[in-house]
Scaffold this active site. Structure first.
Site, PDB file in Angstrom:
ATOM      1  N   GLY A  55     187.386  28.330  42.727  1.00 35.61           N
ATOM      2  CA  GLY A  55     188.491  28.777  41.881  1.00 35.61           C
ATOM      3  C   GLY A  55     189.218  27.604  41.268  1.00 35.61           C
ATOM      4  O   GLY A  55     189.135  26.477  41.751  1.00 35.61           O
ATOM      5  N   SER A  56     189.953  27.866  40.180  1.00 37.02           N
ATOM      6  CA  SER A  56     190.831  26.841  39.617  1.00 37.02           C
ATOM      7  C   SER A  56     192.116  26.777  40.453  1.00 37.02           C
ATOM      8  O   SER A  56     192.303  27.549  41.379  1.00 37.02           O
ATOM      9  CB  SER A  56     191.146  27.172  38.158  1.00 37.02           C
ATOM     10  OG  SER A  56     189.983  27.006  37.381  1.00 37.02           O
ATOM     11  N   GLY A  57     192.971  25.847  40.106  1.00 33.73           N
ATOM     12  CA  GLY A  57     194.216  25.674  40.864  1.00 33.73           C
ATOM     13  C   GLY A  57     194.117  24.536  41.862  1.00 33.73           C
ATOM     14  O   GLY A  57     195.093  24.234  42.557  1.00 33.73           O
ATOM     15  N   HIS A  58     192.936  23.907  41.949  1.00 36.57           N
ATOM     16  CA  HIS A  58     192.730  22.798  42.892  1.00 36.57           C
ATOM     17  C   HIS A  58     192.491  21.479  42.170  1.00 36.57           C
ATOM     18  O   HIS A  58     191.987  20.523  42.756  1.00 36.57           O
ATOM     19  CB  HIS A  58     191.536  23.089  43.802  1.00 36.57           C
ATOM     20  CG  HIS A  58     191.592  24.417  44.456  1.00 36.57           C
ATOM     21  ND1 HIS A  58     192.647  24.780  45.249  1.00 36.57           N
ATOM     22  CD2 HIS A  58     190.751  25.480  44.415  1.00 36.57           C
ATOM     23  CE1 HIS A  58     192.448  26.023  45.685  1.00 36.57           C
ATOM     24  NE2 HIS A  58     191.314  26.463  45.186  1.00 36.57           N
ATOM     25  N   LYS A 106     182.604  25.623  49.359  1.00 30.21           N
ATOM     26  CA  LYS A 106     183.738  25.673  50.287  1.00 30.21           C
ATOM     27  C   LYS A 106     183.687  27.004  51.037  1.00 30.21           C
ATOM     28  O   LYS A 106     183.419  28.055  50.433  1.00 30.21           O
ATOM     29  CB  LYS A 106     185.067  25.539  49.523  1.00 30.21           C
ATOM     30  CG  LYS A 106     185.207  24.205  48.785  1.00 30.21           C
ATOM     31  CD  LYS A 106     186.656  23.825  48.467  1.00 30.21           C
ATOM     32  CE  LYS A 106     187.378  24.758  47.544  1.00 30.21           C
ATOM     33  NZ  LYS A 106     186.787  24.895  46.187  1.00 30.21           N
ATOM     34  N   ASP A 111     183.527  32.717  47.712  1.00 34.12           N
ATOM     35  CA  ASP A 111     182.785  31.557  47.205  1.00 34.12           C
ATOM     36  C   ASP A 111     181.355  31.558  47.735  1.00 34.12           C
ATOM     37  O   ASP A 111     180.392  31.371  46.982  1.00 34.12           O
ATOM     38  CB  ASP A 111     183.460  30.245  47.641  1.00 34.12           C
ATOM     39  CG  ASP A 111     184.771  29.979  46.919  1.00 34.12           C
ATOM     40  OD1 ASP A 111     185.708  30.780  47.099  1.00 34.12           O
ATOM     41  OD2 ASP A 111     184.857  28.985  46.180  1.00 34.12           O
ATOM     42  N   HIS A 220     194.990  28.179  48.890  1.00 31.92           N
ATOM     43  CA  HIS A 220     195.160  29.316  47.971  1.00 31.92           C
ATOM     44  C   HIS A 220     196.471  30.015  48.268  1.00 31.92           C
ATOM     45  O   HIS A 220     196.585  31.235  48.167  1.00 31.92           O
ATOM     46  CB  HIS A 220     194.025  30.323  48.132  1.00 31.92           C
ATOM     47  CG  HIS A 220     192.682  29.749  47.911  1.00 31.92           C
ATOM     48  ND1 HIS A 220     191.855  29.370  48.928  1.00 31.92           N
ATOM     49  CD2 HIS A 220     192.033  29.447  46.758  1.00 31.92           C
ATOM     50  CE1 HIS A 220     190.728  28.884  48.413  1.00 31.92           C
ATOM     51  NE2 HIS A 220     190.820  28.906  47.106  1.00 31.92           N
TER      52      HIS A 220
END
Lengths: 331, 331
Positions: A55-58, A106, A111, A220
């Site tokens: 996911g994005s946000g990392h 991950k 995922d 998250h």
């Protein structure tokens, strides 16, 4: 707090175009996908190509680790949502010149599902492909005390070690074996002083009173397993070093690689103060550190907090691979 | 919000020890000072050594730019307070093997005073030494509209270009001349969405309502010259690109180097979204970009905001120097 975006639905798309613009000499985006790949993919010819994502946000994970000596491509999904198996499959198909492909995943249920679906499809096409699942988070569930084993900041050590080994010409089975050994010797624990929130949203991801710290948070916005008052960087370092050292009974028999990871809005000054406290504690414990990193490597949007990762260097080649050169921009 | 420190009076000292720990293979701290220097200072033998520095609170500036091909040493003072002339002088004295020494000073009254006092003293000792003063901030004073010309993020471009030129063997007078030309062709404008505060303190540096943006902020919590509502990243990019492009009448005649600088708590995703908007506007304007950087290069503690720097590449060697290798950790 206001953030510098245009609108919520386009922010991942626009930021990936920004990555491709800023790093256009080395990286390119596959239009309308979450795929960022090396421009010089031909240099992977005859070698194993590494693909990771999530996911994005990392940010800067994972596109910041695409480059010579690390990943061949990364695949970004929406914020905190993994990319679809179709997009991961599309990234794999770009690796036709590589001899084999390794996926670095991950350990989050969604995922793992999407990456393994893509792997299965690629296998049917005749790709020689395998994966490793990173589960360095040694925090526990509140109540059951079961280890959560999510994949967090240590994933970047796996990118680096396997990336350098792949560039050296190691085979898929050698890389998988090495990756699994690295992962088995790696632990990470994260804390938050403020949960932060998803970019473009106004709601805090979890509630934490001023002056409180949450141990064992995820990346998250998952709350931790214990909240207690924040006393000092030194106290915090003591808690984390002790917990991480307790994960292994032979930590003093080997050199250690450590990563101090800012979770988003933690300043560099705080990271270095914490690093200094970690240094003093490890020295007191007689634990030798051979490799150190501090910075924002695997963030959780704008969370205020830090994670500490320990990798016990059971094989001396791991240190060589950590120290090898790369042109990925976030290492 | 709680931050990861031990106490306010020791935070700079402890963070510098943290820097020396994390980067111990390349950097070392001169004990009890704000000086971080290259371990391999002998490689400056017969060449010009570059020294910069200033108040703390701008991390990774300036220690993050110490390394081969950039600075030989940095000197950090207390938060937002320049180092004393005595400490700058001490840093100069470490450069005895260098042929000459160049000081890179950000244009703030107290910084200029301390650096020039140290330079004067070193000259009396027989050092061949000179300086450049970086004044890339093109924001204006509220009311008088006089340009403030403070030294801000563009300073990092000066470190890089002069550092690479010094490593190539350029003389002090050549570097001073090149530095002054670079500075004359460089402009920066910063905006804040939230002032942030000094680490260890609770008071915001200036007040800004939710949804408001302050144009022309400094890097020491100085408020800007105009507050208006925040509309979008694109609108903001438009404002900044127009203002920066208007500083020069021949911007389209040359390639441009740009730097997008996060001021502390701005996420990488926001920086890349903004980068994408800058890219689109420059393309529309027919302005060619030959060099790009995005990241946290010169922060203002934990300020939420961004600055944009334009350097008009009037000399093609500047691009070569920007692209040259360095092992400084924050470039």
């Amino acid at each position: 707090m206001t953030q510098i975006i245009n609108n919520k639905q386009d922010m991942v798309d626009q930021s990936l175009d920004g990555v491709a613009f800023i790093h256009k000499h080395r990286l390119e985006r596959v239009a309308k996908t979450g795929i960022i790949k090396r421009r010089d993919l031909q240099s992977v010819r005859g070698k194993v190509a590494l693909i990771s994502g999530g996911g994005s946000g990392h940010e800067p994970a994972h596109f910041g680790y695409v480059g010579a000596g690390m990943l061949s491509a990364s695949v970004s999904g929406p914020v905190f949502v993994p990319p679809s198996s179709a997009e991961i499959y599309q990234a794999i198909q770009l690796m036709k010149e590589a001899s084999e492909v390794l996926l670095i995943i991950k350990n989050f249920e969604a995922d793992v599902r999407e990456f393994l679906l893509a792997e299965k499809k690629a296998k049917q096409d005749g790709f020689l492909i395998d994966h490793v699942i990173v589960d360095d988070d040694c925090s526990v569930e509140e109540g059951s005390l079961k280890k959560r084993r999510r994949g967090v900041a240590g994933t970047v050590f796996v990118h680096k070690i396997l990336g350098a080994a792949a560039a050296e010409g190691k085979s898929l089975s050698e890389l998988k074996e090495m990756g699994e050994e690295v992962i088995a010797n790696m632990n990470t624990l994260g804390v938050a002083l403020h949960s932060g929130k998803i970019t473009g949203e106004t709601k805090e991801l979890f509630q934490l009173s001023e002056g409180q710290i949450s141990f064992g948070i995820g990346i998250h916005g998952e709350a931790g397993y214990r909240v207690e008052p924040f006393y000092s960087s030194e106290y915090l370092a003591n808690e984390l070093v002790n917990k991480l050292a307790a994960q292994s009974d032979d930590i003093k028999a080997h050199d250690l690689a450590i990563m101090i990871n800012g979770l988003g809005s933690t300043t560099a000054m705080e990271q270095f103060i914490f690093a200094n406290d970690v240094q003093r504690l490890l020295q007191l414990e007689g634990i030798q550190v051979a490799f150190r990193k501090a910075g924002n490597f695997m963030t959780s949007t704008n969370m205020a907090g830090i994670s500490l990762s320990f990798l016990i260097l059971k094989d001396t080649s791991w240190l060589t691979y950590l120290e090898a050169g790369t042109d990925s921009f976030a290492w």
